[in-house]
Design a protein around this motif. Structure first.
Motif, PDB file in Angstrom:
ATOM      1  N   SER A   1       6.919  -5.852   3.737  1.00  0.00           N
ATOM      2  CA  SER A   1       6.436  -6.104   2.381  1.00  0.00           C
ATOM      3  C   SER A   1       5.580  -4.967   1.852  1.00  0.00           C
ATOM      4  O   SER A   1       5.193  -4.972   0.687  1.00  0.00           O
ATOM      5  N   GLY A   2       5.253  -3.997   2.697  1.00  0.00           N
ATOM      6  CA  GLY A   2       4.436  -2.866   2.292  1.00  0.00           C
ATOM      7  C   GLY A   2       2.983  -2.981   2.694  1.00  0.00           C
ATOM      8  O   GLY A   2       2.195  -2.074   2.410  1.00  0.00           O
ATOM      9  N   GLN A   3       2.598  -4.071   3.358  1.00  0.00           N
ATOM     10  CA  GLN A   3       1.216  -4.229   3.785  1.00  0.00           C
ATOM     11  C   GLN A   3       0.955  -3.369   5.017  1.00  0.00           C
ATOM     12  O   GLN A   3       1.751  -3.339   5.961  1.00  0.00           O
ATOM     13  N   LEU A   4      -0.173  -2.703   5.021  1.00  0.00           N
ATOM     14  CA  LEU A   4      -0.520  -1.780   6.097  1.00  0.00           C
ATOM     15  C   LEU A   4      -0.948  -2.539   7.339  1.00  0.00           C
ATOM     16  O   LEU A   4      -1.766  -3.462   7.281  1.00  0.00           O
TER      17      LEU A   4
ATOM     18  N   PRO B   1       9.959  12.244  -0.261  1.00  0.00           N
ATOM     19  CA  PRO B   1       8.552  12.586  -0.022  1.00  0.00           C
ATOM     20  C   PRO B   1       7.574  11.772  -0.856  1.00  0.00           C
ATOM     21  O   PRO B   1       6.450  11.522  -0.416  1.00  0.00           O
ATOM     22  N   LYS B   2       7.962  11.314  -2.050  1.00  0.00           N
ATOM     23  CA  LYS B   2       7.009  10.624  -2.901  1.00  0.00           C
ATOM     24  C   LYS B   2       7.471   9.229  -3.317  1.00  0.00           C
ATOM     25  O   LYS B   2       6.871   8.622  -4.206  1.00  0.00           O
TER      26      LYS B   2
ATOM     27  N   LYS C   1      -1.434  11.210  -2.418  1.00  0.00           N
ATOM     28  CA  LYS C   1      -1.996  12.481  -1.949  1.00  0.00           C
ATOM     29  C   LYS C   1      -1.238  13.057  -0.760  1.00  0.00           C
ATOM     30  O   LYS C   1      -1.543  14.153  -0.313  1.00  0.00           O
ATOM     31  N   ASP C   2      -0.312  12.320  -0.242  1.00  0.00           N
ATOM     32  CA  ASP C   2       0.469  12.778   0.900  1.00  0.00           C
ATOM     33  C   ASP C   2       1.931  12.571   0.573  1.00  0.00           C
ATOM     34  O   ASP C   2       2.285  11.978  -0.445  1.00  0.00           O
ATOM     35  N   SER C   3       2.809  13.040   1.426  1.00  0.00           N
ATOM     36  CA  SER C   3       4.241  12.873   1.199  1.00  0.00           C
ATOM     37  C   SER C   3       4.915  12.506   2.507  1.00  0.00           C
ATOM     38  O   SER C   3       4.533  12.968   3.585  1.00  0.00           O
ATOM     39  N   ALA C   4       5.937  11.655   2.393  1.00  0.00           N
ATOM     40  CA  ALA C   4       6.653  11.177   3.570  1.00  0.00           C
ATOM     41  C   ALA C   4       7.602  12.241   4.066  1.00  0.00           C
ATOM     42  O   ALA C   4       8.294  12.912   3.294  1.00  0.00           O
TER      43      ALA C   4
ATOM     44  N   ILE D   1       0.812  -1.213   0.000  1.00  0.00           N
ATOM     45  CA  ILE D   1       0.000   0.000   0.000  1.00  0.00           C
ATOM     46  C   ILE D   1       0.850   1.269   0.000  1.00  0.00           C
ATOM     47  O   ILE D   1       0.321   2.390  -0.106  1.00  0.00           O
ATOM     48  N   ALA D   2       2.168   1.128   0.124  1.00  0.00           N
ATOM     49  CA  ALA D   2       3.033   2.293   0.246  1.00  0.00           C
ATOM     50  C   ALA D   2       2.877   3.283  -0.910  1.00  0.00           C
ATOM     51  O   ALA D   2       2.758   4.504  -0.682  1.00  0.00           O
ATOM     52  N   PRO D   3       2.864   2.833  -2.188  1.00  0.00           N
ATOM     53  CA  PRO D   3       2.708   3.834  -3.261  1.00  0.00           C
ATOM     54  C   PRO D   3       1.395   4.613  -3.169  1.00  0.00           C
ATOM     55  O   PRO D   3       1.356   5.806  -3.472  1.00  0.00           O
ATOM     56  N   LYS D   4       0.326   3.967  -2.749  1.00  0.00           N
ATOM     57  CA  LYS D   4      -0.963   4.649  -2.657  1.00  0.00           C
ATOM     58  C   LYS D   4      -0.955   5.708  -1.552  1.00  0.00           C
ATOM     59  O   LYS D   4      -1.593   6.758  -1.674  1.00  0.00           O
TER      60      LYS D   4
END
Length: 1008
Positions: free
Chosen positions: A118-121, A451-452, A90-93, A83-86
């Protein structure tokens, strides 16, 4: 989604960072000056080349890139999935941290996301109203602390709703949880920011207590807590605080004229409990904390000194800005450091010898000179930033590798927008195979965030190494690496294209064939083709097409896998045309069912028909001999032994006997007995000429004839061998040794053959056989002057005196004469021997030495004439006397033993017969297995052997008088009154019973 667009740096393995200070300098709480080893702070200016200069130097750049292609990269990259790319659309790290297989990401909107690697929330929190500037996680990843520019610190539990918020009133920049936060009772943390204070928060009885550890030197940009040490950075430098002694132990200042701290952040990273990595702007320092040495005498000035001191073990000046730093183990052999380490190793030096540096090149050099205020910010914003780089720098200052990262929108980001964290799978309790990195070590990898974009950075493993070698046509090295990993038990999954050994091997074979190295190409086929028959056949036909079939033949499999018949027939046809000796060896070694034997037979037969003298029994051409051997082998394998036998006989091959045995061709050779024996003896003579000791009795032909007398009749063989009497002797002797009855019809013939070819064995034959004629055998022995045989035959015919005369007169052997007399058991013969011995002292002495039960020594001594001189007479007489005394002593001893045993047995018998034993009416009769007491008038007999038996079981006489004895009625045994009546009744029963105890008699007869 994997990102493979990583640009390999053009300066790989170049020395782009230099060490600018000596090692071993110590700093403590009073050190406020820059380390003495730093001589000036000049920096390398990053100048962009003009477009025309780039055009003129394009050829040189291409050459450099070609050289760089020969250097294997050390790292590989992929974007974080799940889920990391999603989350970043609209937000930035703005901040990131990692612990215990979990990743925490803070955003500019104040959100906190907890993800798996693995990127799973896992969970998301809205913790702040403004950007999250720093994140700290405890070792368990259960507690997460965030610091934001909204002036708040939030400590949040991941698995429970528990959360605490601390309002510091001013914008914050950093936060750090104490080690073991989840298990600690104090639940302490430190935070700092624009207020310029580093504040320690500790949980008390009712609330948190705040302690200001430091203030007044500008904003606190970053703090990190390891074990009992807290490190933080402000505008003046880096300080370290000891929570045990509650004192500050060192101050490490910034070099003069350093770039602004708010534009180029400070990165603090604890490599271990005593080593701190400091990366700030264009400089790296390595600080080592150690215990302060105890002085011999305690001076008043040092009484209150901190218990620890800090050594700056290395200082590196960079040609870029450091956006992050972590230690990096030198696992890959391609990253071996090219120079010595930066400092002398100390006993407690850490094992990691390199650093992974996230390098950022400023788009405008004016930022480095402190002229930011004079520069138009709009113009600054329009300048695009360069790609960030990941550099591996050794402790000696050598740049081992450098990669430009394909970060999304990298042109928009500054140095402080990037974050580098390390992920160490060693903390996992049960590491999976995927967590095992290159060369069998636990994988330590890294995550870079902008950030992206979030990029996962992993050390390249052996699969990547193999793929890199394959891309550069270094196939042999690639295959060697695969074999090395397989030997270590490491294998790749079926979907790993990069480690497809078959594909790599095929490309290697194609390369070798194009170079003309067919021998080496053929040697690779077993590894490449394996069990794939189609692949094997394709390569074999390719070699045949190139007229290089001889190169691959030694490697062609005949089993596991078995190829098509055509392949093997092509190979045999090649040998038939080029190398017939190899053809024979191949036919013998190959399994018979992998090719069509009939086809090969026709081809060889056609070649043999064209050869000269192929039909002659005496072949001279070596090529013809080989062809006949091939046909013999093929016919044998094709179960046509009858067709193979003529070739074996023509070739005089010893395996003809195995052929006859294995294929039961005995009836076919029953009229060829003489030829077989002659052929076998030719082989024996040939082996003798070669120096081999061969026993003629072990003739293979004779053995064959003897073993199969039912298929090869004895009479037919004897008839064929009569012309060669020696062969007949060997045949009949082998039959006789097998069974003496087999040669009973040929016994007289055997006597003559033994007398001619084996005289020493004739006597044994005469003793063992009874089927020969005694007169004819005697005549044969007499003609051959065979005295022992004549003596034996005379004794068998009954002419003992003549036989004894032959022994005495011809042989003169007194021992044989005595033995002969003993065998005949004839007293007259002994008398003749004594008479003959009266005048022969040697015979008298021999008789004295061998006297026994057959002759009385007194009888012999009396026959000795007075005055006859007998050599050795004294010794013979002494032996006689000694033997007599010994015999008498033995007789006395035997008599004593016999008397003692008889007396003991007599006493035992008496004791057994006179002692009492228990008997009742319920005792069973051993004859009928019924109780002794059955009715009132029944009688029982008691023998001295202790057996009690019914009278009716011993005799059927019903006339036995009945006796009543009241004293015995109670015991179940009746009888008459008075002693006299009982004696009379017993006498009457004894008279009627003639036999002994029937139980003992039955046991003696073998019954139970």
């Amino acid at each position: 989604m994997s990102d493979k667009s990583v640009h390999h740096h053009a300066r790989t393995n170049g020395r782009t960072s230099r060490q600018s200070s000596a090692t071993g300098s110590e700093t403590d709480v009073d050190d406020h000056a820059t380390d003495s080893g730093v001589n000036g702070h000049d920096r390398e200016r990053i100048e962009r080349e003009d477009e025309d200069e780039e055009g003129s130097g394009e050829e040189e750049i291409d050459e450099d890139e070609d050289e760089d292609d020969d250097e294997e990269p050390a790292l590989k990259y992929e974007r974080l999935g799940g889920i990391a790319p999603k989350l970043l659309i609209k937000d930035s790290a703005s901040a990131m941290a990692c612990a215990n297989q979990r990743l925490a990401i803070g955003t500019h909107s104040g959100m906190l996301h907890i993800l798996e690697l693995s990127g799973q929330l896992i969970k998301s929190f809205q913790v702040h109203s403004a950007a999250v500037m720093d994140i700290s996680m405890d070792e368990t990843a259960e507690w997460v602390a965030t610091a934001s520019i909204d002036g708040q610190v939030v400590v949040h539990s991941v698995s429970t709703p528990e959360s605490q918020t601390f309002n510091m009133k001013r914008s914050l920049r950093t936060v750090a949880l104490e080690p073991g936060f989840a298990k600690s009772s104090t639940r302490a943390f430190v935070c700092g920011g624009m207020a310029g204070s580093l504040v320690l928060h500790e949980k008390g009885w009712l609330r948190y207590n705040e302690t200001t550890l430091h203030s007044g030197e500008g904003p606190v940009w970053q703090t990190r807590w390891r074990n009992h040490l807290i490190a933080w950075a402000n505008d003046l430098g880096v300080k370290i605080y000891d929570t045990v002694s509650q004192s500050r132990i060192t101050f490490i200042d910034r070099p003069p004229n350093s770039p602004r701290a708010d534009l180029f952040k400070c990165t603090l990273h604890w490599q271990d409990d005593a080593t701190l990595l400091i990366a700030w702007a264009d400089q790296i320092k390595v600080a080592r904390v150690r215990a302060r040495p105890r002085p011999v005498t305690v001076a008043p000035a040092s009484a209150g000194a901190p218990p620890f001191i800090v050594e700056i073990t290395a200082v590196f000046q960079l040609d870029c800005m450091a956006a992050g730093i972590v230690p990096h183990p030198l696992i890959s052999p391609t990253l071996a450091p090219s120079s010595a380490t930066a400092s002398d190793a100390t006993p407690a030096a850490p094992a990691l010898t390199a650093f992974l540096l996230l390098a950022y090149t400023p788009p405008d050099v004016s930022l480095l000179a402190g002229e930011e205020a004079a520069v138009d910010r709009a113009a600054q914003a329009r300048k695009a930033a360069e790609r960030p780089e990941l550099r591996i720098v050794s402790r000696g200052g050598d740049e081992l590798a450098a990669d430009a990262l394909g970060i999304a929108d990298f042109e928009r980001w500054g140095c402080n927008d990037y974050v580098l964290v390390e992920v160490d799978n060693a903390v996992s309790s049960a590491p999976s195979p995927a967590s095992m990195g290159a060369f069998g070590h636990r994988e330590r990898y890294y995550i870079v965030s902008s950030p992206k974009d979030i990029v996962v950075v992993r050390p390249r493993d052996w699969r990547d190494h193999v793929e890199w070698l394959t891309e550069r046509a270094r196939y042999e090295e690639a295959l060697a690496e695969i074999e090395r990993q397989a030997a270590a038990g490491v294998t790749a999954g079926p979907g790993e294209d990069a480690v497809d050994a078959v594909r790599i091997g095929e490309r290697y074979i194609e390369s070798l064939i194009s170079q003309g190295d067919f021998i080496k190409a053929a040697s690779l086929c077993p590894k490449v083709c394996g069990q794939d028959t189609k692949r094997w056949e394709a390569w074999i036909f390719l070699f045949a097409k190139r007229s290089q079939l001889q190169a691959i033949i030694p490697y062609v499999p005949t089993d596991s896998p078995t190829l098509g018949h055509l392949v093997y027939e092509v190979i045999l046809a090649y040998y038939l045309a080029q190398d017939r000796q190899a053809l024979l060896q191949t036919i013998r070694s190959w399994p018979k069912d992998i090719y069509d034997i009939s086809t090969i037979i026709l081809a060889i037969q056609a070649e043999l028909d064209r050869a000269p003298s192929s039909s002659s029994m005496q072949t001279t051409a070596p090529e013809t001999v080989v062809l006949m051997e091939c046909l013999a082998e093929l016919y044998t394998m094709n179960r046509q032994p009858g067709k193979a036998l003529p070739y074996f006989l023509r070739l005089r091959r010893p395996n003809v006997f195995e052929l006859i045995r294995e294929n039961n061709l005995f009836t076919a050779v029953q009229d060829q007995a003489l030829l077989l024996v002659e052929f076998d003896h030719e082989l024996i003579e040939r082996r003798r000429t070669l120096g081999v000791d061969v026993d003629p009795q072990q003739s293979a032909a004779i053995t064959l004839l003897v073993d199969h007398i039912h298929s090869i009749p004895i009479g037919r063989v004897v008839q064929q061998l009569q012309s060669r009497t020696y062969y007949l002797y060997l045949y009949l002797d082998a039959l006789f040794r097998r069974d003496s009855q087999l040669t009973s019809d040929f016994a007289d013939m055997q006597v003559k053959l033994y007398a001619e070819y084996a005289p020493t064995r004739l006597l044994d034959f005469l003793r063992a056989s009874n089927h020969y004629s005694l007169e004819e055998a005697y005549n044969i022995c007499s003609d051959g002057d065979m005295v022992p045989e004549m003596v034996f035959l005379l004794g068998r015919m009954g002419n003992n005196k003549k036989a004894l005369t032959l022994i005495i007169e011809r042989l003169g052997d007194v021992n044989r004469a005595i033995d002969f007399a003993k065998e005949q058991h004839d007293d007259d013969l002994w008398e003749d021997l004594l008479k003959y011995s009266e005048t022969r002292p040697a015979f008298i002495r021999g008789l004295l030495e061998n006297v026994g039960a057959e002759i009385d020594p007194i009888r012999l001594i009396r026959r000795i004439k007075n005055g006859l001189e007998i050599p050795g007479l004294k010794g013979a007489l002494i032996k006689i006397l000694h033997d007599f005394n010994l015999q008498a002593s033995l007789l006395e001893g035997c008599q004593t033993i016999l008397n003692g045993d008889a007396a003991e047995l007599a006493r035992q018998l008496h004791r057994n017969q006179t002692c009492g034993f228990f008997l009742s009416a319920q005792t069973l009769c051993p004859m009928c297995n019924r109780p002794l007491y059955q009715h009132t008038h029944g009688h029982a007999l008691l023998f001295l052997c202790r057996h009690a038996i019914h009278v009716s079981c011993v005799t059927s006489d019903e006339a036995l008088a009945q006796q009543l004895d009241h004293s015995l009625v109670g015991m179940g045994i009746g009888g008459h009154h008075g002693i006299g009546g009982k004696i009379a009744f017993t006498a009457m029963v004894k008279a009627r019973i003639n036999n002994n105890c029937p139980v003992c008699r039955r046991k003696a007869e073998g019954g139970r």
